[in-house]
Design an enzyme around this catalytic site. Sequence first.
Site, PDB file in Angstrom:
ATOM      1  CD  GLU A 111      34.369  43.472  31.670  1.00  0.00           C
ATOM      2  OE1 GLU A 111      34.504  43.010  30.506  1.00  0.00           O
ATOM      3  OE2 GLU A 111      34.022  42.798  32.632  1.00  0.00           O
TER       4      GLU A 111
ATOM      5  CB  CYS B 253      34.547  39.278  28.979  1.00  0.00           C
ATOM      6  SG  CYS B 253      35.208  39.794  30.578  1.00  0.00           S
TER       7      CYS B 253
END
Length: 476
Positions: free
Chosen positions: A248, A282
């Site tokens: 990720e 993010c």
Amino acid sequence: MLDKPLLIDGTWRAPSGTRAGDVRNPATGQTIARLPLCERADLDDALAAAAKGFQTWRKMTALERAKIMHRAAALLRERADTIAHHMVREQGKPLAEARGEANAAPEHVEWHAEEGRRTYGRVIPSRIPGARQMVIREPVGPVAAFSPWNFPVNQLVRKISAALAAGCSIIAKPPEETPSACIELARTFQDAGVPDGVINIVFGIPAEVSEYLIASPIIRKVSFTGSVPVGKHLGALAAAGVKRATMELGGHAPFIVAQDADIEAAVRLGVMLKYRNAGQICASPTRFYIEEPVYDAFRMAFVAAAKTLKIGDGLDAGTQMGPLANPRRLDAMDGFVEDALATGAHLDCGGRRVGNAGFFFEPTVLSNVPENARIMNDEPFGPIAALAKVTSIDEAIARSNRLEFGLAAFAFTRSLATANRFSDELHAGMVSINHFGIAAAETPFGGIKESGYGSEGGAESLDAFMTVKLISHIGA
């Protein structure tokens, strides 16, 4: 609590060496603790413990594992406020955000506990008379997990929960910058009855720890959340050992506002998403593409809202945005603003450091930002919104998709046809339209392209932690 920060084979202990790193409060810039760091001998012990713990945990029934995980979730709820205060002191986010993160953690544990009870196989009709063909799913083995500082609990709990639900043991390296909340999280699982060796916690020099653990034949799965460059490196290390991996990685989320959108709702969500955790997320949007007829209205309302945000220590009443993680992030924000202005952007608000103590940067809005500005191409990971005018939905989608990032995308429209276009045409692992609909325990979280592969959360979460085995036999 940081004197013995390593959890190895059920025992909290100090590292075997003398190396240590500073833990700082980003609101003051002051060192508040020293964190002892592990040596290779400690990693060897953790690997041996994980190998032993795996044999114990995998043999327990899914129901037994789920009961322990549910007890851990209950303990997490009891200790949520303590965990939240640890996060504020070491990471800087406002207390309300930290409490939200701590209170969401039990949901991830509970979700995965129940998913672990539903790792179904199947029976395949055989072409051979008398033969029985079955497919079963088995835990892949010990896991090496690496989690980031921006969401110390949220990211670590996903990795631990998925590993345990699948029947795997785990060696987790939480962030050295924010250790206390992670240690408290691990204690809840230990106090809930997870057997010795199933969960192991180490802190150390990141590159040393990751390279050593991933190379070990004991580790069969790697889970990493962090930057694209580091993710590429760790992915290559995992591939060298033909090991499963979940990556990720970074994002650079677009935020599209169509001319028929609810501007008030778009501004409200856009400001929340952009400045939550000081933009150190993010999935945080940075590239705001607004259709020309509503550009000025959106820009003025967005700037007005950004100017009202209260910046300060996360423990102070009313704080809405805390500091950045470290001085390097301040330098990075200065660089993004200077570059944008040099390429022709306009500074509508913010753009400066705040005060002489801590790592504070003003909520910043840049308008009329050209596509060649660095902030439109590199993830800023900070509290800067870059606004750009587009003439059509076609242009907005094309500009949103042009980068190699593909984690999240956000869009606002009142048109079902336009919403369907966003759903079909935006290149991202997660697309949220007219609201914030990502990151729940029951939904997959993950990206495409250079934003990574694999999902954490949702029914897909356990896939990379399990192997598929075909069993074909004819009765004796």
